[in-house]
Every structure is written in C-alpha cells, then in structure tokens.
Design an enzyme around this catalytic site. Structure first.
Site, PDB file in Angstrom:
ATOM      1  N   HIS A 190       0.675  -1.290   0.013  1.00 45.52           N
ATOM      2  CA  HIS A 190      -0.147   0.001  -0.066  1.00 45.52           C
ATOM      3  C   HIS A 190       1.098   1.172   0.043  1.00 45.52           C
ATOM      4  O   HIS A 190       1.912   1.367   0.741  1.00 45.52           O
ATOM      5  CB  HIS A 190      -1.073   0.172   0.953  1.00 45.52           C
ATOM      6  CG  HIS A 190      -2.026  -0.927   1.186  1.00 45.52           C
ATOM      7  ND1 HIS A 190      -2.931  -1.043   2.307  1.00 45.52           N
ATOM      8  CD2 HIS A 190      -2.222  -1.807   0.434  1.00 45.52           C
ATOM      9  CE1 HIS A 190      -3.821  -2.021   1.838  1.00 45.52           C
ATOM     10  NE2 HIS A 190      -3.382  -2.552   0.739  1.00 45.52           N
TER      11      HIS A 190
ATOM     12  N   TYR B  55      -8.959   4.834   8.039  1.00 44.96           N
ATOM     13  CA  TYR B  55      -9.487   5.143   9.404  1.00 44.96           C
ATOM     14  C   TYR B  55     -10.501   6.157   9.528  1.00 44.96           C
ATOM     15  O   TYR B  55     -10.325   7.232   9.149  1.00 44.96           O
ATOM     16  CB  TYR B  55      -8.077   5.622  10.200  1.00 44.96           C
ATOM     17  CG  TYR B  55      -6.908   4.670  10.048  1.00 44.96           C
ATOM     18  CD1 TYR B  55      -6.032   4.446   9.196  1.00 44.96           C
ATOM     19  CD2 TYR B  55      -6.556   4.207  11.276  1.00 44.96           C
ATOM     20  CE1 TYR B  55      -4.813   3.428   8.975  1.00 44.96           C
ATOM     21  CE2 TYR B  55      -5.345   3.275  11.580  1.00 44.96           C
ATOM     22  CZ  TYR B  55      -4.728   2.765  10.375  1.00 44.96           C
ATOM     23  OH  TYR B  55      -3.643   1.998  10.484  1.00 44.96           O
TER      24      TYR B  55
ATOM     25  N   LYS C 193       1.867  -0.553  15.066  1.00 40.79           N
ATOM     26  CA  LYS C 193       3.087  -0.337  15.853  1.00 40.79           C
ATOM     27  C   LYS C 193       3.516  -1.676  16.298  1.00 40.79           C
ATOM     28  O   LYS C 193       4.927  -2.176  16.586  1.00 40.79           O
ATOM     29  CB  LYS C 193       3.326   0.598  16.582  1.00 40.79           C
ATOM     30  CG  LYS C 193       3.481   1.971  15.816  1.00 40.79           C
ATOM     31  CD  LYS C 193       4.515   2.286  14.918  1.00 40.79           C
ATOM     32  CE  LYS C 193       3.967   2.530  13.490  1.00 40.79           C
ATOM     33  NZ  LYS C 193       4.884   2.174  12.175  1.00 40.79           N
TER      34      LYS C 193
ATOM     35  N   TYR D 237       4.359   6.169  10.518  1.00 40.59           N
ATOM     36  CA  TYR D 237       3.272   4.955  10.326  1.00 40.59           C
ATOM     37  C   TYR D 237       4.144   3.997   9.233  1.00 40.59           C
ATOM     38  O   TYR D 237       3.957   2.633   9.477  1.00 40.59           O
ATOM     39  CB  TYR D 237       1.895   5.610   9.227  1.00 40.59           C
ATOM     40  CG  TYR D 237       0.971   4.452   9.125  1.00 40.59           C
ATOM     41  CD1 TYR D 237       0.999   3.650   8.021  1.00 40.59           C
ATOM     42  CD2 TYR D 237      -0.083   4.014  10.088  1.00 40.59           C
ATOM     43  CE1 TYR D 237       0.003   2.543   7.830  1.00 40.59           C
ATOM     44  CE2 TYR D 237      -0.982   3.173   9.875  1.00 40.59           C
ATOM     45  CZ  TYR D 237      -1.013   2.537   8.980  1.00 40.59           C
ATOM     46  OH  TYR D 237      -2.019   1.556   8.665  1.00 40.59           O
TER      47      TYR D 237
ATOM     48  N   PRO E 210      -3.212  -0.709  19.137  1.00 43.07           N
ATOM     49  CA  PRO E 210      -3.001  -0.860  17.705  1.00 43.07           C
ATOM     50  C   PRO E 210      -3.117   0.252  16.756  1.00 43.07           C
ATOM     51  O   PRO E 210      -2.973  -0.113  15.520  1.00 43.07           O
ATOM     52  CB  PRO E 210      -3.881  -2.321  17.603  1.00 43.07           C
ATOM     53  CG  PRO E 210      -4.920  -2.024  18.512  1.00 43.07           C
ATOM     54  CD  PRO E 210      -4.347  -1.404  19.809  1.00 43.07           C
TER      55      PRO E 210
HETATM   56  P1  FAS Z   1       3.590 -12.400  21.526  1.00 44.20           P
HETATM   57  O1  FAS Z   1       2.490 -12.168  22.744  1.00 44.20           O
HETATM   58  O2  FAS Z   1       3.001 -12.257  20.086  1.00 44.20           O
HETATM   59  O3  FAS Z   1       4.083 -13.846  21.978  1.00 44.20           O
HETATM   60  C1  FAS Z   1       4.585 -14.269  23.079  1.00 44.20           C
HETATM   61  C2  FAS Z   1       4.566 -15.990  23.126  1.00 44.20           C
HETATM   62  O4  FAS Z   1       4.976 -16.043  24.420  1.00 44.20           O
HETATM   63  C3  FAS Z   1       3.151 -16.460  23.032  1.00 44.20           C
HETATM   64  O5  FAS Z   1       3.115 -17.270  21.855  1.00 44.20           O
HETATM   65  C4  FAS Z   1       2.892 -17.074  24.211  1.00 44.20           C
HETATM   66  O6  FAS Z   1       2.248 -18.178  24.204  1.00 44.20           O
HETATM   67  C5  FAS Z   1       4.362 -17.388  24.902  1.00 44.20           C
HETATM   68  N1  FAS Z   1       4.390 -17.359  26.409  1.00 44.20           N
HETATM   69  C6  FAS Z   1       3.782 -16.586  27.211  1.00 44.20           C
HETATM   70  N2  FAS Z   1       4.199 -16.963  28.407  1.00 44.20           N
HETATM   71  C7  FAS Z   1       4.896 -17.975  28.343  1.00 44.20           C
HETATM   72  C8  FAS Z   1       5.305 -18.677  29.218  1.00 44.20           C
HETATM   73  N3  FAS Z   1       5.506 -18.642  30.445  1.00 44.20           N
HETATM   74  N4  FAS Z   1       6.136 -20.100  28.664  1.00 44.20           N
HETATM   75  C9  FAS Z   1       6.195 -20.240  27.575  1.00 44.20           C
HETATM   76  N5  FAS Z   1       5.894 -19.332  26.374  1.00 44.20           N
HETATM   77  C10 FAS Z   1       5.041 -18.288  27.002  1.00 44.20           C
HETATM   78  N6  FAS Z   1      -0.437  -5.237  16.803  1.00 44.20           N
HETATM   79  C11 FAS Z   1      -0.623  -4.598  15.617  1.00 44.20           C
HETATM   80  O7  FAS Z   1       0.571  -3.978  15.403  1.00 44.20           O
HETATM   81  N7  FAS Z   1      -1.785  -4.540  15.128  1.00 44.20           N
HETATM   82  C12 FAS Z   1      -2.832  -5.224  15.819  1.00 44.20           C
HETATM   83  O8  FAS Z   1      -3.892  -5.181  14.950  1.00 44.20           O
HETATM   84  C13 FAS Z   1      -2.685  -5.915  17.013  1.00 44.20           C
HETATM   85  N8  FAS Z   1      -3.522  -6.617  17.328  1.00 44.20           N
HETATM   86  C14 FAS Z   1      -3.397  -7.341  18.375  1.00 44.20           C
HETATM   87  C15 FAS Z   1      -4.533  -7.826  19.224  1.00 44.20           C
HETATM   88  C16 FAS Z   1      -4.537  -8.915  20.174  1.00 44.20           C
HETATM   89  C17 FAS Z   1      -5.668  -9.652  20.848  1.00 44.20           C
HETATM   90  C18 FAS Z   1      -3.178  -8.727  20.964  1.00 44.20           C
HETATM   91  C19 FAS Z   1      -2.784  -9.445  22.188  1.00 44.20           C
HETATM   92  C20 FAS Z   1      -1.944  -8.013  20.367  1.00 44.20           C
HETATM   93  C21 FAS Z   1      -2.300  -7.210  19.069  1.00 44.20           C
HETATM   94  N9  FAS Z   1      -1.412  -6.501  18.510  1.00 44.20           N
HETATM   95  C22 FAS Z   1      -1.323  -5.742  17.352  1.00 44.20           C
HETATM   96  C23 FAS Z   1      -0.139  -6.583  19.094  1.00 44.20           C
HETATM   97  C24 FAS Z   1       0.758  -7.911  18.747  1.00 44.20           C
HETATM   98  O9  FAS Z   1       0.671  -7.940  17.495  1.00 44.20           O
HETATM   99  C25 FAS Z   1       2.040  -7.949  19.460  1.00 44.20           C
HETATM  100  O10 FAS Z   1       2.997  -6.636  19.325  1.00 44.20           O
HETATM  101  C26 FAS Z   1       2.878  -8.922  18.904  1.00 44.20           C
HETATM  102  O11 FAS Z   1       2.264  -9.997  18.973  1.00 44.20           O
HETATM  103  C27 FAS Z   1       4.349  -8.827  19.548  1.00 44.20           C
HETATM  104  O12 FAS Z   1       4.950 -10.135  19.481  1.00 44.20           O
HETATM  105  P2  FAS Z   1       5.582 -10.603  20.643  1.00 44.20           P
HETATM  106  O13 FAS Z   1       6.333  -9.947  21.607  1.00 44.20           O
HETATM  107  O14 FAS Z   1       6.512 -11.928  20.218  1.00 44.20           O
HETATM  108  O15 FAS Z   1       4.689 -11.338  21.594  1.00 44.20           O
HETATM  109  C1  PHB Z   2      -5.026  -4.926  11.076  1.00 38.07           C
HETATM  110  O1  PHB Z   2      -5.203  -5.256   9.880  1.00 38.07           O
HETATM  111  O2  PHB Z   2      -5.171  -5.715  11.870  1.00 38.07           O
HETATM  112  C2  PHB Z   2      -4.616  -3.550  11.226  1.00 38.07           C
HETATM  113  C3  PHB Z   2      -4.256  -2.615  10.520  1.00 38.07           C
HETATM  114  C4  PHB Z   2      -3.873  -1.414  10.961  1.00 38.07           C
HETATM  115  C5  PHB Z   2      -3.866  -1.074  12.221  1.00 38.07           C
HETATM  116  C6  PHB Z   2      -4.412  -1.952  13.140  1.00 38.07           C
HETATM  117  C7  PHB Z   2      -4.796  -3.231  13.063  1.00 38.07           C
HETATM  118  O3  PHB Z   2      -3.763   0.308  12.635  1.00 38.07           O
END
Ligand code: FAS
Ligand code: PHB
Length: 389
Positions: free
Chosen positions: A72, A194, A290, A377, A286
């Site tokens: 994009h 947005y 980022k 962004y 989110p």
């Molecule tokens: P993660 O949380 O992805 O990974 C951590 C891992 O550690 C998991 O697999 C977990 O099972 C494991 N773990 C935890 N405790 C443990 C233990 N005691 N022993 C062993 N393993 C363990 N970011 C965006 O940019 N856009 C979004 O739209 C967006 N939506 C999101 C929606 C939700 C519901 C959540 C929770 C996050 C969202 N995020 C979004 C943020 C997300 O993308 C995170 O920034 C990203 O997953 C970060 O990656 P990690 O740091 O690897 O953590």
């Molecule tokens: C998504 O596609 O999940 C998404 C994209 C942009 C955002 C947040 C989430 O700012």
C-alpha cells in the site's frame, strides 16, 4: 543441557530472534507454552512497516510475503464524512505491506524447522533462574537448560518481566477497546480507512483480496455477546460512510473478539544475562499498527547485541540494548497514543474531541503534518550501526 541463547516465547519476536541468531551461527532453544496450531492461527497484527519488510526479505523469510502481501502506498483518514488520503510514496517514498502476523509466524516457524531449530511447543511451567551468574537457567518439564543469555519474548502476560531488577512501569489505559472482526468478504477499499465518526472510531483493513479485517471502537468494558453480527455490520456501515458514495461489502464472520487498549513501557529491559523484547517489555494501542513492528525492531537491535557479546566478546552493545531499544519504543509509543487520541471519540471530553478534529484537519491540510504521520506509520528509519547481524 546447555545452549547459547534460551528464548521464552514463539511469537514474532522470539521466532525472528532465533532466526537472526542462527544467521550469525549462534544456537538457541525456543520454549513456547502453546501448541504450534494455536501460535500459527492467532489473528493479530496486519501491517508490516517498510523496514520490517526489508528485514524479513533480506534475511530469507520474505518470499511468501512478497508473493501474497499487499503493498500500500497510502492510507485514508475519514472524518466529517469526507476522505483524505495520506500519500506515503509522495511524502516519504516508503510503503507498508498488509500481511497478517500469523503469516509471518508461519514463515518463521517453517524456516526455523527447515534449519533444524530446537523449537519446543506445549512447554509448561517454564521458570527462569541463575540470574546472579553469567550462566542463567531455564527450567521446564523437569529439565534444566543453562544458557549464556535468556531472552523473555513471552509477551505481556509472560513470566520474564517479573525477574527484572529495579523494574519501573509506566502505562495508560484507554476508556475504550477495539471489537475486531474477520469477514469472508472482498475488501471495500484498496487502502486502509481510518474513520472518526461521532459514534466512534472504525477501521477498514484486510488480509487478502477475499478477507476483510475491521474494527470498531467500543467501551472498555464492552461484552462481545452484546454485539450480534447484524449490529456489527450496521455500525460499520454507519461509521465508514462518506459523502462520496462509499459502500461496504458484507460477508460471513470468520472471527470476532475484543482487544483492550493500553500503552505500557517497562524498564529496564534487561538484568544481567536476562533480556526482554516485544510485548514482554512494551504494549501500544494498535491504532498506529506498531505492536509487532516494534517487537521486531527490538529483535533487530538485540540480535546485534547478542552477536557482539557471544561472538566478539563485546559487552558494550549488550549493555546498551535497553537505551537503544527504548529510543524507538518511546517514539512509537507517542505515535500510537497520538493516532489513538486523534481518531477515537472521547465522549465525556468535548475539548479533547474538538482538538482531535483539529488535528485531523491539520494532517489533511498541512504537508509537514501529513509527512510526520507517513514517516511514523511506514516506520521510522533504523538507527545507524545497529544491523541484525
Ligand atoms: P506475543 O504475545 O505475540 O508472543 C509471546 C509468546 O510467548 C506467545 O506465543 C505466548 O504463548 C508465549 N508465552 C507467554 N508466556 C509463556 C511462558 N510462561 N512460557 C512459554 N511461552 C510463553 N499489533 C498490531 O500492530 N496491530 C494489531 O492489530 C494488533 N492486534 C492485536 C490483538 C491482540 C488480541 C493482541 C493481544 C495483540 C495485538 N497486537 C497488534 C500486538 C501484537 O501483534 C504484538 O505486538 C505482537 O504479538 C508482539 O509479539 P511478541 O513480543 O512476540 O509477543
Ligand atoms: C490490522 O489489519 O489488523 C490492522 C491494521 C492497521 C492498524 C491496526 C490493525 O492500525
């Protein structure tokens, strides 16, 4: 048993770190408490920054991203029922790629397994010890693993952060959450929209030419059961409408959930030979897309610091990790707060709502303001001298 680096967590951060260390000839063991299917199917982030795309491509895990990701060159801000395009290519000559986090995770797991990695899923009761030595340990399933470095890539609800000495946390919780849906429907827009509507914020994103990802601002304590599919679609039509004939295509919902909004930063990100990265150390709302990109940016710095420590005996890069990572963390935390404040309806604060509309008007009318949004962004440039090798 022993290894050079024990990594807790097989999310994007833990998996990319294991890969980047492997490229430097440094062995690691990744311990993940969930099973592989769960980790590969978790629907989360969707947007990759320019630098993230380049890093994945240059380190050999970008082939499917390049084949299936959607590049994009801009995004749409919609307020007062009119659309304003922020042209990334024209403003900063950078782009974003829409490619789901779960796809990045699948690509990293496939590559790590192909390279013979020691990835352990469904590992319960992980415990970290020996932090007052330079041979910390990770115990799990009755087995103790000693390592030169232990990395907490275990997300916000992980166990590593509690071991950090002198930990200070700052946070902000928001009065709203995001209700997110995944729909089997072709996207109704070529670029992300947005939208700030008087009812609340809405985001139209996507995952593929046939899968749409959308979000609605809801109250922080909202209950998903109160949102029927019909109510979700009705509110999306209302909030995404403009005076230029935008129409939204509906389809069966494949997934829906509510994500709370918070800003959170924990420092320091390291104690002795334990170091944290990604959501284990910081959380952003989110809105600015980022979260995952910031986790991977931490890993870029950390893989270089661990490489310096274990390959060249350099302590300085490893000791500087927290300060180096935090410079980007705080700029991304500010940007995510700024986008969130500008696009969400505060409801009980008319002054804040007027400021938000004025900020949107500023971005729509001022090239420098639009360029600032486009720069953050699409992803701030990485600091000089910090490569992933
Ligand atoms: P993660 O949380 O992805 O990974 C951590 C891992 O550690 C998991 O697999 C977990 O099972 C494991 N773990 C935890 N405790 C443990 C233990 N005691 N022993 C062993 N393993 C363990 N970011 C965006 O940019 N856009 C979004 O739209 C967006 N939506 C999101 C929606 C939700 C519901 C959540 C929770 C996050 C969202 N995020 C979004 C943020 C997300 O993308 C995170 O920034 C990203 O997953 C970060 O990656 P990690 O740091 O690897 O953590
Ligand atoms: C998504 O596609 O999940 C998404 C994209 C942009 C955002 C947040 C989430 O700012």
């Amino acid at each position: 048993m022993r290894t050079q680096v024990a990594i807790v967590g097989a999310g994007p951060a833990g998996l990319l770190l294991s890969h980047l260390l492997h490229l430097q000839g440094i062995e690691s063991v990744v311990l993940e408490r969930r099973d592989r299917d769960y980790v590969e199917s978790r629907v989360r982030a969707g947007v990759l920054e320019h630098g993230t795309v380049e890093m994945l491509r240059e380190t050999g895990v970008g082939a499917r991203m390049d084949a299936e990701g959607m590049v994009h060159e801009g995004t749409i801000l919609r307020f007062d029922h009119h659309s304003h395009r922020v042209d990334f290519r024209e403003l900063v000559d950078r782009t974003i790629t829409v490619y789901g986090q779960q796809e990045v995770v699948k690509d990293l797991i496939a590559r790590r397994l192909a390279d013979g990695a020691d990835l352990r899923f469904e590992v319960d009761d992980v415990a970290i010890g020996g932090l007052d030595t330079d041979r910390p340990t990770v115990t799990a399933g009755g087995e103790t693993l000693s390592a030169d470095v232990v990395v907490g890539a275990d997300g916000f609800h992980g166990i590593s952060r509690e071991h950090l000495k002198g930990l200070e946390t700052v946070d902000r919780t928001y009065a709203f959450s995001w209700l997110g849906i995944l729909a089997e429907a072709p996207p109704s827009t070529a670029e992300l929209v947005y939208a700030r509507h008087e009812n609340g914020f809405a985001l139209h994103s996507m995952r593929s030419p046939s899968i749409t990802r959308m979000y609605l601002q809801v109250p922080a304590d909202e209950v998903l059961a109160d949102w029927s599919d019909d109510r979700i679609w009705s509110e999306l039509h209302t909030r995404l409408a403009d005076d230029d004939g935008f129409t939204l295509t509906e389809g069966p919902l494949l997934d829906k959930g509510i994500t709370p909004m918070r800003s959170f930063v924990a420092t320091p990100m390291q104690t002795g030979r334990l170091v944290t990265c990604g959501d284990a150390a910081h959380i952003v709302p989110p809105t600015g897309a980022k979260g995952m990109n910031l986790a991977l940016a931490d890993v870029r710095v950390l893989s270089h610091a661990i490489g310096g420590l274990l390959t060249d005996g350099r302590e300085d890069l490893f000791e500087a990790y927290t300060d180096t990572a935090l410079r980007r963390v705080w700029r991304a935390t500010w940007f995510s707060w700024w986008m969130t404040s500008m696009l969400h309806v505060q409801g009980d604060d008319p002054f804040a709502d007027r400021l938000a509309l004025a900020q949107l008007a500023q971005v729509a009318a001022s090239r420098p303001a639009a360029a600032m949004l486009a720069e953050s962004y699409t992803g701030l440039p990485y600091e000089q001298g910090w490569s992933y090798r």
